[in-house]
Structures are given as structure tokens and as C-alpha cells.
Design a protein around this motif. Structure first.
Motif, mmCIF file in Angstrom:
data_model
loop_
_atom_site.group_PDB
_atom_site.id
_atom_site.type_symbol
_atom_site.label_atom_id
_atom_site.label_comp_id
_atom_site.label_asym_id
_atom_site.label_seq_id
_atom_site.Cartn_x
_atom_site.Cartn_y
_atom_site.Cartn_z
ATOM 1 N N ALA A 27 0.840 -1.201 0.000
ATOM 2 C CA ALA A 27 0.000 0.000 0.000
ATOM 3 C C ALA A 27 0.876 1.253 0.000
ATOM 4 C CB ALA A 27 -0.901 0.001 1.223
ATOM 5 N N THR A 28 0.331 2.324 -0.550
ATOM 6 C CA THR A 28 0.996 3.619 -0.573
ATOM 7 C C THR A 28 0.016 4.648 -0.032
ATOM 8 O OG1 THR A 28 2.305 2.988 -2.491
ATOM 9 C CG2 THR A 28 2.056 5.332 -2.101
ATOM 10 N N PRO A 29 0.479 5.555 0.815
ATOM 11 C CA PRO A 29 -0.435 6.560 1.377
ATOM 12 C C PRO A 29 -1.071 7.447 0.301
ATOM 13 C CG PRO A 29 1.675 6.571 2.526
ATOM 14 C CD PRO A 29 1.828 5.685 1.332
ATOM 15 N N VAL A 30 -2.297 7.872 0.531
ATOM 16 C CA VAL A 30 -2.969 8.806 -0.374
ATOM 17 C C VAL A 30 -2.108 10.057 -0.494
ATOM 18 C CG1 VAL A 30 -4.996 10.275 -0.668
ATOM 19 C CG2 VAL A 30 -5.262 7.932 0.197
ATOM 20 N N GLY A 31 -1.922 10.512 -1.728
ATOM 21 C CA GLY A 31 -1.131 11.717 -1.977
ATOM 22 C C GLY A 31 0.347 11.464 -2.207
ATOM 23 N N ALA A 32 0.800 10.235 -1.999
ATOM 24 C CA ALA A 32 2.217 9.917 -2.212
ATOM 25 C C ALA A 32 2.540 9.916 -3.696
ATOM 26 C CB ALA A 32 2.548 8.556 -1.611
ATOM 27 N N THR A 33 3.772 10.198 -4.025
ATOM 28 C CA THR A 33 4.232 10.146 -5.409
ATOM 29 C C THR A 33 4.595 8.711 -5.760
ATOM 30 O OG1 THR A 33 5.074 12.394 -5.317
ATOM 31 C CG2 THR A 33 5.991 10.979 -7.020
ATOM 32 N N ASP A 57 8.189 6.216 -2.517
ATOM 33 C CA ASP A 57 9.487 6.747 -2.106
ATOM 34 C C ASP A 57 10.304 5.771 -1.260
ATOM 35 O OD1 ASP A 57 7.799 6.941 0.076
ATOM 36 O OD2 ASP A 57 8.533 8.896 0.715
ATOM 37 N N ARG A 58 9.707 4.632 -0.879
ATOM 38 C CA ARG A 58 10.414 3.691 -0.007
ATOM 39 C C ARG A 58 10.658 2.306 -0.615
ATOM 40 N NH1 ARG A 58 6.192 4.352 4.314
ATOM 41 N NH2 ARG A 58 6.256 2.101 4.134
#
Length: 86
Positions: A27-33, A57-58
Motif C-alpha cells: 500500500a501507498t499513502p494517499v497523496g504519495a508520489t 518513495d520507499r
């Protein structure tokens, strides 16, 4: 993947997506690139096959395969017009 090949196409040709097989890994947080990559792994007549990946980014968050078909715009438009008249 379309961006990876567009500059290599002759004028009057485009690609259209024909297959997508992507696995979601994290999962990736909302708003992440999110950054994506596409590598050509095969060219079979009028089909270009890609290996694709997505990263935040990770870490890597997705992977899979994608295929795009080569289409001559004039021929496609003509065939579409003819089939709609039937």
C-alpha cells in the motif's frame, strides 16, 4: 509503457493497450508520489510486451506485464467506419 515507445513510432502509428497483468505488492499513502518503469521485453509482429514496476518513495509497490498493440491510425479509422455502417 506507451511513453516508452511513442517517440520510436512512425508517423500515423499509435499503440493501444491489449493486456495488463499487474500484482499489487504494498500500500501507498494517499497523496504519495508513485514512479513507474516499463522495459520492453519482446516485440512480436504488432505487439510490444513490457515488464512494468511501480515504486513509492520507499519500496517497490507493484510489478507485472503489459502489452500494447501497434495500430495504423488511418487503417483503424477506416475499418471502424466500415464496421459501423454494417
Amino acid at each position: 509503457s506507451a511513453d516508452a515507445v511513442t517517440s520510436h513510432l512512425e508517423q500515423g502509428w499509435v499503440t493501444v493497450g491489449t493486456e495488463v497483468d499487474i500484482k499489487h505488492l504494498a500500500a501507498t499513502p494517499v497523496g504519495a508520489t508513485v514512479r513507474t518503469t516499463a522495459k520492453v521485453i519482446a516485440v512480436e509482429r504488432r505487439v510490444i510486451r513490457f515488464e512494468v514496476e511501480a515504486f513509492d518513495d520507499r519500496r517497490r509497490i507493484g510489478e507485472g506485464r503489459h502489452a500494447r498493440g501497434l495500430v495504423n491510425v488511418a487503417s483503424f479509422t477506416s475499418a471502424l467506419a466500415a464496421s459501423s455502417r454494417k
